[in-house]
Design a protein around this motif. Structure first.
Motif, short mmCIF file in Angstrom:
data_model
loop_
_atom_site.label_atom_id
_atom_site.label_comp_id
_atom_site.label_asym_id
_atom_site.label_seq_id
_atom_site.Cartn_x
_atom_site.Cartn_y
_atom_site.Cartn_z
N PRO A 1 0.82 -1.23 0.00
CA PRO A 1 0.00 0.00 0.00
C PRO A 1 0.85 1.27 0.00
CG PRO A 1 -0.80 -1.56 1.63
CD PRO A 1 0.51 -2.09 1.13
N LYS A 2 0.43 2.21 -0.81
CA LYS A 2 1.13 3.50 -0.93
C LYS A 2 0.12 4.59 -0.63
CE LYS A 2 4.84 5.56 -2.94
NZ LYS A 2 6.17 5.49 -2.43
N TYR A 3 0.38 5.36 0.44
CA TYR A 3 -0.53 6.41 0.87
C TYR A 3 -0.15 7.78 0.32
CZ TYR A 3 -2.40 2.98 4.10
OH TYR A 3 -2.99 1.87 4.63
N ALA A 4 1.07 7.88 -0.20
CA ALA A 4 1.53 9.16 -0.74
C ALA A 4 2.49 8.90 -1.90
CB ALA A 4 2.22 9.97 0.34
N TYR A 5 2.52 9.86 -2.81
CA TYR A 5 3.40 9.77 -3.98
C TYR A 5 3.86 11.19 -4.31
CZ TYR A 5 4.88 9.13 -8.83
OH TYR A 5 5.60 9.12 -9.99
N THR A 6 5.13 11.33 -4.62
CA THR A 6 5.65 12.63 -5.05
C THR A 6 5.93 12.57 -6.53
OG1 THR A 6 6.61 13.07 -2.88
CG2 THR A 6 7.44 14.37 -4.73
N LEU A 7 5.23 13.39 -7.29
CA LEU A 7 5.38 13.45 -8.74
C LEU A 7 6.50 14.44 -9.06
CD1 LEU A 7 4.58 13.11 -11.71
CD2 LEU A 7 2.72 14.72 -11.31
N VAL A 8 7.57 13.92 -9.66
CA VAL A 8 8.71 14.73 -10.06
C VAL A 8 8.82 14.64 -11.58
CG1 VAL A 8 11.20 15.06 -9.85
CG2 VAL A 8 9.88 14.29 -7.88
N LEU A 9 8.89 15.78 -12.24
CA LEU A 9 8.98 15.81 -13.70
C LEU A 9 10.36 15.36 -14.17
CD1 LEU A 9 7.06 19.13 -14.31
CD2 LEU A 9 6.25 16.81 -14.72
N PRO A 10 10.46 14.87 -15.41
CA PRO A 10 11.74 14.36 -15.92
C PRO A 10 12.88 15.39 -15.92
CG PRO A 10 9.96 13.60 -17.32
CD PRO A 10 9.37 14.59 -16.35
N ASN A 11 12.57 16.65 -16.25
CA ASN A 11 13.61 17.68 -16.34
C ASN A 11 13.25 18.89 -15.49
OD1 ASN A 11 15.30 16.36 -18.44
ND2 ASN A 11 13.43 16.62 -19.65
N ARG A 12 14.27 19.59 -15.04
CA ARG A 12 14.12 20.72 -14.12
C ARG A 12 13.23 21.84 -14.65
NH1 ARG A 12 19.48 23.65 -12.88
NH2 ARG A 12 18.56 25.18 -14.23
N ASP A 13 13.23 22.06 -15.98
CA ASP A 13 12.47 23.18 -16.55
C ASP A 13 11.13 22.76 -17.14
OD1 ASP A 13 14.49 24.96 -15.88
OD2 ASP A 13 15.58 24.57 -17.74
N ASP A 14 10.74 21.50 -16.98
CA ASP A 14 9.45 21.04 -17.51
C ASP A 14 8.30 21.69 -16.73
OD1 ASP A 14 10.73 19.35 -19.29
OD2 ASP A 14 10.52 17.58 -18.03
N GLN A 15 7.18 21.88 -17.43
CA GLN A 15 6.00 22.48 -16.81
C GLN A 15 4.87 21.45 -16.77
OE1 GLN A 15 5.17 25.68 -15.33
NE2 GLN A 15 3.56 24.27 -14.71
N LEU A 16 4.43 21.13 -15.58
CA LEU A 16 3.30 20.22 -15.40
C LEU A 16 2.03 20.88 -15.93
CD1 LEU A 16 2.58 17.47 -14.10
CD2 LEU A 16 2.07 18.75 -12.01
N GLU A 17 1.16 20.09 -16.57
CA GLU A 17 -0.12 20.61 -17.07
C GLU A 17 -1.31 20.02 -16.32
OE1 GLU A 17 0.22 19.71 -21.27
OE2 GLU A 17 0.81 21.78 -21.66
N SER A 18 -1.29 18.70 -16.11
CA SER A 18 -2.41 18.06 -15.41
C SER A 18 -1.94 16.78 -14.74
CB SER A 18 -3.55 17.75 -16.37
OG SER A 18 -3.17 16.73 -17.29
N VAL A 19 -2.68 16.40 -13.70
CA VAL A 19 -2.40 15.18 -12.96
C VAL A 19 -3.72 14.45 -12.79
CG1 VAL A 19 -1.48 14.19 -10.83
CG2 VAL A 19 -0.58 16.38 -11.68
#
Length: 157
Positions: A106-124
């Motif tokens: 069981p996993k109660y938490a997850y940290t989403l890290v983008l592939p590159n430092r300058d990437d911009q997340l759009e949706s999750v």
């Protein structure tokens, strides 16, 4: 006796209240938001309730992680995180997905890290899977999402 009757009915009425759908918490840049499911079905991924207004919005700067917390009723089932993003040039990238989390670990938490430092997340999108499996046009088999929780990213500077 009349004055006692309303107090006796309160526990009965509270016990009849419908259970609330699970919420997922998204946290980024010092802000958190609790999000209701935009779709939530029974374990067979049938009998679904849809709420198109359930998506949450958070401001997330380029390269910043998003922390996701799920309740026990999600953590102890099969679920994953799907996300869209664009690179530093603003070019959309192929959507990516986390590994599949299951009741075995069981996993109660997850940290989403983008592939590159300058990437911009759009949706999750957090997806909880039900027991139904469908075949795709490629012959692969996929579990059908039982529940989905959506975060739209505000990327204004």
């Amino acid at each position: 006796m009349r004055r006692v009757l309303p107090f006796l009915l309160l526990p009965v009425l509270a016990a009849c209240a419908a259970p609330q759908d699970p919420e997922v918490t998204f946290y980024a840049d010092g802000k958190a938001i609790n999000v209701q499911p935009s779709q939530y079905c029974d374990v067979k991924s049938e009998n679904c309730e849809v709420d198109t207004r359930a998506a949450g919005v958070l401001r997330v700067r380029p390269g910043r992680p998003v922390q996701i917390s799920v309740p026990g009723e999600l953590a102890t089932t099969a679920w994953s995180v799907k996300f869209t993003y664009r690179n530093a040039k603003g070019e959309p990238q192929e959507p990516l997905r986390s590994k599949l989390f299951t009741e075995r670990d069981p996993k109660y938490a997850y940290t989403l890290v983008l592939p590159n430092r300058d990437d911009q997340l759009e949706s999750v999108e957090v997806q909880q899977y039900g027991s139904r499996i469908e075949s795709s046009t490629t012959g692969a088999f996929d579990f059908v999402a039982r529940g989905t929780w959506i975060l739209s990213v505000d990327d204004r500077s």
